[in-house]
Write a protein that holds these residues in place. Sequence first.
Motif, PDB file in Angstrom:
ATOM      1  N   LEU A 288      14.526-104.888  58.945  1.00  0.00           N
ATOM      2  CA  LEU A 288      14.838-103.842  59.733  1.00  0.00           C
ATOM      3  C   LEU A 288      15.763-102.979  58.873  1.00  0.00           C
ATOM      4  O   LEU A 288      15.506-101.723  59.054  1.00  0.00           O
ATOM      5  N   LEU A 289      16.678-103.407  58.371  1.00  0.00           N
ATOM      6  CA  LEU A 289      17.762-102.511  57.833  1.00  0.00           C
ATOM      7  C   LEU A 289      17.251-102.098  56.367  1.00  0.00           C
ATOM      8  O   LEU A 289      17.493-100.903  55.985  1.00  0.00           O
ATOM      9  N   LEU A 290      16.237-102.752  55.782  1.00  0.00           N
ATOM     10  CA  LEU A 290      15.858-102.210  54.355  1.00  0.00           C
ATOM     11  C   LEU A 290      15.299-101.038  54.861  1.00  0.00           C
ATOM     12  O   LEU A 290      14.949-100.175  53.893  1.00  0.00           O
ATOM     13  N   VAL A 291      14.208-101.020  55.598  1.00  0.00           N
ATOM     14  CA  VAL A 291      13.138 -99.768  55.915  1.00  0.00           C
ATOM     15  C   VAL A 291      13.961 -98.611  56.296  1.00  0.00           C
ATOM     16  O   VAL A 291      13.544 -97.657  56.399  1.00  0.00           O
ATOM     17  N   GLY A 292      15.353 -98.766  56.633  1.00  0.00           N
ATOM     18  CA  GLY A 292      16.060 -97.621  57.112  1.00  0.00           C
ATOM     19  C   GLY A 292      16.272 -96.644  55.883  1.00  0.00           C
ATOM     20  O   GLY A 292      16.639 -95.602  56.055  1.00  0.00           O
ATOM     21  N   VAL A 293      16.243 -97.267  54.438  1.00  0.00           N
ATOM     22  CA  VAL A 293      15.816 -96.244  53.463  1.00  0.00           C
ATOM     23  C   VAL A 293      14.882 -95.207  53.707  1.00  0.00           C
ATOM     24  O   VAL A 293      15.147 -94.119  53.282  1.00  0.00           O
ATOM     25  N   VAL A 294      13.747 -95.602  54.094  1.00  0.00           N
ATOM     26  CA  VAL A 294      12.852 -94.667  54.408  1.00  0.00           C
ATOM     27  C   VAL A 294      13.110 -93.583  55.382  1.00  0.00           C
ATOM     28  O   VAL A 294      13.072 -92.415  55.458  1.00  0.00           O
ATOM     29  N   GLY A 295      13.924 -94.096  56.664  1.00  0.00           N
ATOM     30  CA  GLY A 295      14.567 -93.031  57.550  1.00  0.00           C
ATOM     31  C   GLY A 295      15.423 -92.312  56.872  1.00  0.00           C
ATOM     32  O   GLY A 295      15.365 -90.981  57.425  1.00  0.00           O
ATOM     33  N   GLN A 296      16.161 -92.687  55.926  1.00  0.00           N
ATOM     34  CA  GLN A 296      17.160 -91.931  55.478  1.00  0.00           C
ATOM     35  C   GLN A 296      16.706 -90.672  54.788  1.00  0.00           C
ATOM     36  O   GLN A 296      17.103 -89.583  54.708  1.00  0.00           O
ATOM     37  N   TYR A 297      15.591 -91.061  53.872  1.00  0.00           N
ATOM     38  CA  TYR A 297      15.060 -90.221  53.158  1.00  0.00           C
ATOM     39  C   TYR A 297      14.217 -89.372  54.103  1.00  0.00           C
ATOM     40  O   TYR A 297      14.160 -87.938  53.876  1.00  0.00           O
ATOM     41  N   ALA A 298      13.298 -89.434  54.884  1.00  0.00           N
ATOM     42  CA  ALA A 298      12.556 -88.755  55.709  1.00  0.00           C
ATOM     43  C   ALA A 298      13.451 -87.867  56.600  1.00  0.00           C
ATOM     44  O   ALA A 298      13.291 -86.758  56.638  1.00  0.00           O
ATOM     45  N   GLY A 299      14.713 -88.493  57.036  1.00  0.00           N
ATOM     46  CA  GLY A 299      15.600 -87.507  57.907  1.00  0.00           C
ATOM     47  C   GLY A 299      16.277 -86.426  57.036  1.00  0.00           C
ATOM     48  O   GLY A 299      16.248 -85.218  57.459  1.00  0.00           O
ATOM     49  N   GLY A 300      16.543 -86.607  55.746  1.00  0.00           N
ATOM     50  CA  GLY A 300      17.156 -85.472  54.640  1.00  0.00           C
ATOM     51  C   GLY A 300      16.184 -84.767  54.762  1.00  0.00           C
ATOM     52  O   GLY A 300      16.411 -83.403  54.597  1.00  0.00           O
ATOM     53  N   LYS A 301      14.754 -85.196  54.220  1.00  0.00           N
ATOM     54  CA  LYS A 301      13.610 -84.151  53.864  1.00  0.00           C
ATOM     55  C   LYS A 301      13.427 -83.171  55.039  1.00  0.00           C
ATOM     56  O   LYS A 301      13.293 -81.999  55.014  1.00  0.00           O
ATOM     57  N   LEU A 302      13.407 -83.666  56.515  1.00  0.00           N
ATOM     58  CA  LEU A 302      13.223 -82.894  57.602  1.00  0.00           C
ATOM     59  C   LEU A 302      14.306 -81.988  57.893  1.00  0.00           C
ATOM     60  O   LEU A 302      14.169 -80.877  58.354  1.00  0.00           O
ATOM     61  N   THR A 303      15.503 -82.355  57.374  1.00  0.00           N
ATOM     62  CA  THR A 303      16.810 -81.423  57.605  1.00  0.00           C
ATOM     63  C   THR A 303      16.652 -80.251  56.726  1.00  0.00           C
ATOM     64  O   THR A 303      17.276 -79.291  57.213  1.00  0.00           O
ATOM     65  N   ASP A 304      15.945 -80.436  55.477  1.00  0.00           N
ATOM     66  CA  ASP A 304      15.715 -79.087  54.768  1.00  0.00           C
ATOM     67  C   ASP A 304      14.784 -78.361  55.260  1.00  0.00           C
ATOM     68  O   ASP A 304      14.516 -77.188  54.685  1.00  0.00           O
ATOM     69  N   ARG A 305      13.882 -78.758  56.203  1.00  0.00           N
ATOM     70  CA  ARG A 305      12.654 -78.035  56.607  1.00  0.00           C
ATOM     71  C   ARG A 305      12.869 -77.383  58.113  1.00  0.00           C
ATOM     72  O   ARG A 305      11.926 -76.690  58.286  1.00  0.00           O
TER      73      ARG A 305
END
Length: 432
Positions: A288-305
Motif C-alpha cells: 500500500l505504501l509502495l503504490v504511494g509513489v504513483v499518488g505522489q507523481y499523479a498529485g504533482g502532475k495535477l498540481t501543475d494543471r
Amino acid sequence: MNGNDRSIVGLTMLAHGLVHTYELSIPIFVSIWLVEFDVIRLVGLEVGVTGATLGLIVTAGYGLFGLGALPGGVLADRVGSRPLIGACLFGMSGSFLLLAVAPGLVTVTLALLVWGAAASVYHPAGLTLISNGVEERGTGFAYHGIAGNLGIGFGPLATALLLLVLGWSTVAAALAVPAVLAGVYAVRAEFDETAAADADADARGDTGVASLAEFRSASRTLFAGAFVVVFAVVMCSGLYYRGVLTFLPNLLADLPGFEPIPLSALLPGVVAGGDRTLNPERYFYAGLLLVGVVGQYAGGKLTDRLRPEYGLVAVFTALAVLAATFLSVADAGLGPLFVVGALLGITLFAAQPMYQATVADYTPAGTRGLSYGYTYLGVFGIGAAGGAIAGAVLTYADADALFAVLAAIAVGGVGLTLFLVRGPDGARATEV
C-alpha cells in the motif's frame, strides 16, 4: 547536474529515504508490541497495554517529528544543513539501537522520543540544502521526493522480511546500521552548501525571521489571513494519514485471508526458527505504501494543471469514501481489498504535493520557509494525534468506529478546502 549538485542530492536522497524508512517501520513493530508487552511499569505503577496506551506512546514520538520542524528550520539557517543532517542520521541510528535493547515500553517510549527529535530536523535542513546548494533545484527536489517514497515503501517491506528470520529487537538493531553509515557519509562528503544561493536571494531559504519578535510578528501575519484555513487543511491530512496507518497492520491481521502462514509450509525442509510465520498483513501494508509513489507523481502532475484546491477537494472526497467502504470491501474478499488498498495508498500520498502547492499559493515569498515549518508542524506534529485517536477508538469501540472517524476527518478536509475555493482570489498570495 554538476558534481556539487550530485553530492548534495545523493546525501539528501539517502537521508530522506531513511527518515521515512524508520517512520513507517514503526507501525509494523506496533503490531508486535501489542502482543509482546502486557503492562507498562513506571515508578511502581502498572498500566495495562492496550491500543490506546500504545497509540499515545507512538504519538509522542511522531509528535516530536513534527514539533521539531520549526526550531529545525531556524537552526538550519543558523548552523547550516550538514551538521543537522548528520545529527539526524546519528540520532535515528541511536534511537533504534536503544529500541533494540528495550526491556519494556518505557524504554520503547524513550527510543521513539529520541527518533522523533532526531528526525524532526531533517525536512527543513534537507530542503534548505537543496534550495541553497543545487543549481538544478527542480531536478534535485524531484529525486529527493522519489527517495522519500522509496523509503516509505521499501522500509516497511525490509522490516517485514527481516522479521521472517529475526526477532524484533534484532531487526531494530539491524535497521540502525544504515543510518550510522549515512551519518559518516554526511560528515565526510564534500560539497558547497550555498553554491546556488548567490544568484537567487530567495534560494537562501530566508524566512525574514531574525529574532523572536520577528517570528511572532510573521506568525501573526500568516495566521491573520487564509493560511489559517490552509493550516487546518494540512492538519486534516496529517490526522487521517497517521490515523489510518498507525494500526493498519494490526487491523489487517484480523481480516479473513491474513492468517499467519508457517514458514515450514512455504519452505519444507528449511529450518526457519521453529514457529516463525509469514504475516501477510505486513506485506499488504508495505505494498500500500509502495503504490504511494504513483499518488505522489499523479498529485504533482495535477498540481501543475489545475488549482491545487480542486485537487484536494477530490482527494479528501475519495479518502472519505474509502474510509466509509474499506471494511465492507475487505469482507468481500482479497481481490476487492487489494483494489481498495491500492486506491487508498495512491490517494493518501496524492494529497502531499497538492497541499504543498496550496501553502505556496497562500503565503508571501518572504515567509515561505516559516510557512512550511508550520505545515510540517500541522501534518506531522498535530497530525500525530491521529495515532492516539486511532488507538483510543480501537480500544473503546471498534474498527468500524475508527473508519467512521477517519471519514469524518476527510469530510472536514473537503469543507475547509471548499472554503478556500469559494474565497476571494485575493487571498491567494501568488495572485496579489
